[in-house]
Enzyme design. Structure first.
Site: not given
Ligand code: FAD
Length: 411
Positions: A111, A303, A226, A36-37
């Site tokens: 979260r 994502d 909520y 993790e960065q």
């Molecule tokens: P991220 O949470 O972006 O995690 C990526 C991680 O990788 C981060 O910790 C980052 O620091 C790290 N990283 C990045 N690049 C590097 C690198 N080069 N080297 C090392 N580490 C790195 N989803 C739901 O299911 N329900 C909801 O109600 C919902 N509501 C939302 C409301 C809003 C306003 C938004 C914007 C989003 C919402 N989402 C919801 C979507 C959800 O937040 C995301 O889909 C989810 O958090 C994605 O998780 P992830 O782990 O894929 O990515």
């Protein structure tokens, strides 16, 4: 489970997707290192809705009890007209019809609470190593494995059998493997945050006392509300389309625009607006669906694979589904690249369908004039126990390796 010492997997990114994937891979018997960065693991932002497909995945990963400890199980999901204040439609999330259709609860959680539950489970797993302060800059693969390079000069390269890129919306690895440019900005922006329920007064206190998820839909805007954390916090997300979108600039989607866009809403929405978090604005992005998630020994997850607009509240839910499917594929196939291919093939159509439907549902929420009238007429006649339109979203993906054992969480 059997271990494969030579098959160490590296996970890039310790968000919800990365930690869930690490846990699933470790549960499938693979040694895992997460990079993790950030200097510390953590989540920013406020609440998260977890539909039954997500609580099913959390159950499979063995962390549902920890999440339930602080989460709220709302009794209904209501769509309201933000202009008139009238209810458009509601879904009963605790009734018999819900329970007959879905095996797992609909939850809303902070979260941080979800992320902490995943992190604690990772800490407890002997096959898992967690590293913070490691920014991955490059991943080179050959027939023996994948070598990661880091931005920090004191961190030497790391070689893994395979890599799960869970590095989020702006995924560096996706850029390197797929190269589909920047994420697509929707011109919508969100303001969000939580407030202690105890500090809510007047009509807002009545809202906070109910465990409903409220979605106030209006012209090119909406507000979601909520309760969180056993009802101690109240979460609000105000979303609107900006008329001043400018690429590569932060000067659009301002607080002044927020006030302007919400000016004609009903008194309940206007009363709530001053209590919406303002310390940061969140421009909202997605991408077009991707056909191939796996490139040899590297696969995308969360994502990084399928960033979506949040209108179906499914981004994190889909990342959790990814993790479980990936874990099952790893339990089924000894060869990691084969497992990664099976995982991508199993997940991509469903994730793509949800990505594109999230866009459509956003458009429906943000209709104005005749469009809004027709929406309200159409949805208004619906039975609160009729889940026919949403069940496909809330029902977990069918599994690629149906014969594979469930992942086993430690007792
Ligand atoms: P991220 O949470 O972006 O995690 C990526 C991680 O990788 C981060 O910790 C980052 O620091 C790290 N990283 C990045 N690049 C590097 C690198 N080069 N080297 C090392 N580490 C790195 N989803 C739901 O299911 N329900 C909801 O109600 C919902 N509501 C939302 C409301 C809003 C306003 C938004 C914007 C989003 C919402 N989402 C919801 C979507 C959800 O937040 C995301 O889909 C989810 O958090 C994605 O998780 P992830 O782990 O894929 O990515």
């Amino acid at each position: 489970p059997t271990t494969h010492p030579a098959q160490r997997i590296a996970v890039i990114g310790g968000g919800i997707g990365g930690l869930a994937a690490a846990l699933a891979a470790a549960r499938a018997g693979r040694p895992v290192t997460v990079f993790e960065q950030a200097a510390q693991f953590g989540e920013i932002g406020a609440g998260l809705q977890l539909a039954p497909n997500a609580s099913h995945a959390l159950d499979e990963l063995g962390v549902l009890p920890a999440v339930r400890h602080s989460a709220v199980a709302p009794h209904r999901l209501a769509m309201m007209d933000a202009l008139t204040g009238n209810e458009i439609a509601t879904l009963d999330l605790r009734g018999e019809a819900y329970r007959a259709r879905f095996t797992h609860p609909y939850l809303v959680t902070h979260r941080t609470d979800l992320h902490t539950a995943l992190l604690n489970a990772c800490h407890d797993d002997d096959l898992l190593t967690l590293r913070t302060g490691y920014t991955v800059t490059d991943a080179q693969q050959d027939t023996n494995g994948v070598t990661l390079a880091f931005a920090e000069p004191d961190h030497s390269a790391f070689t893994a059998d395979a890599v799960i890129a869970a590095d989020g919306l702006h995924s560096r690895l996706r850029q390197a493997l797929v190269g589909d440019g920047d994420p697509i900005c929707s011109r919508y922006v969100a303001y969000r945050g939580t407030i202690p329920t105890a500090r809510m007064t007047g009509p807002m206190s009545k809202l906070a006392a109910t465990s409903a998820v409220m979605v106030w839909a209006g012209p090119r805007m909406h507000l979601v509300q909520y309760p969180l954390r056993r009802g101690e916090l109240y979460n609000q997300v105000a979303v609107f389309e900006s008329d001043h979108y400018t690429p590569d600039s932060d000067d659009w989607g301002t607080e002044a625009e927020l006030e302007h866009r919400f000016a004609d809403t009903c008194s309940t929405v206007r009363d709530a607006l001053p209590l919406v978090g303002r310390d940061r604005r969140w421009p909202l992005y997605d991408r077009d669906p991707l056909v191939t998630w796996t490139h040899g020994r590297i696969t995308l997850l969360g994502d990084a694979a399928h960033p979506m607009l949040q209108y179906l509240a499914q981004g994190a839910c889909q990342a959790l589904e990814d993790a479980v499917t990936l874990g099952r594929a790893l339990a089924h196939h000894d060869d990691t690249a084969t497992a990664f291919t099976a995982y991508g093939n199993a997940r991509r159509d469903r994730a793509a369908r949800i990505q594109t439907n999230a866009r459509s549902f956003g458009e429906i929420c943000h209709l104005e004039g005749m469009g809004a009238t027709l929406r309200n007429l159409h949805l208004g006649g619906r039975d609160p126990h009729d889940f026919d339109d949403i069940a496909w979203v809330w029902t977990p993906t069918s599994e690629p390796a149906a014969a594979a054992p469930r992942l086993h969480a430690p007792a």
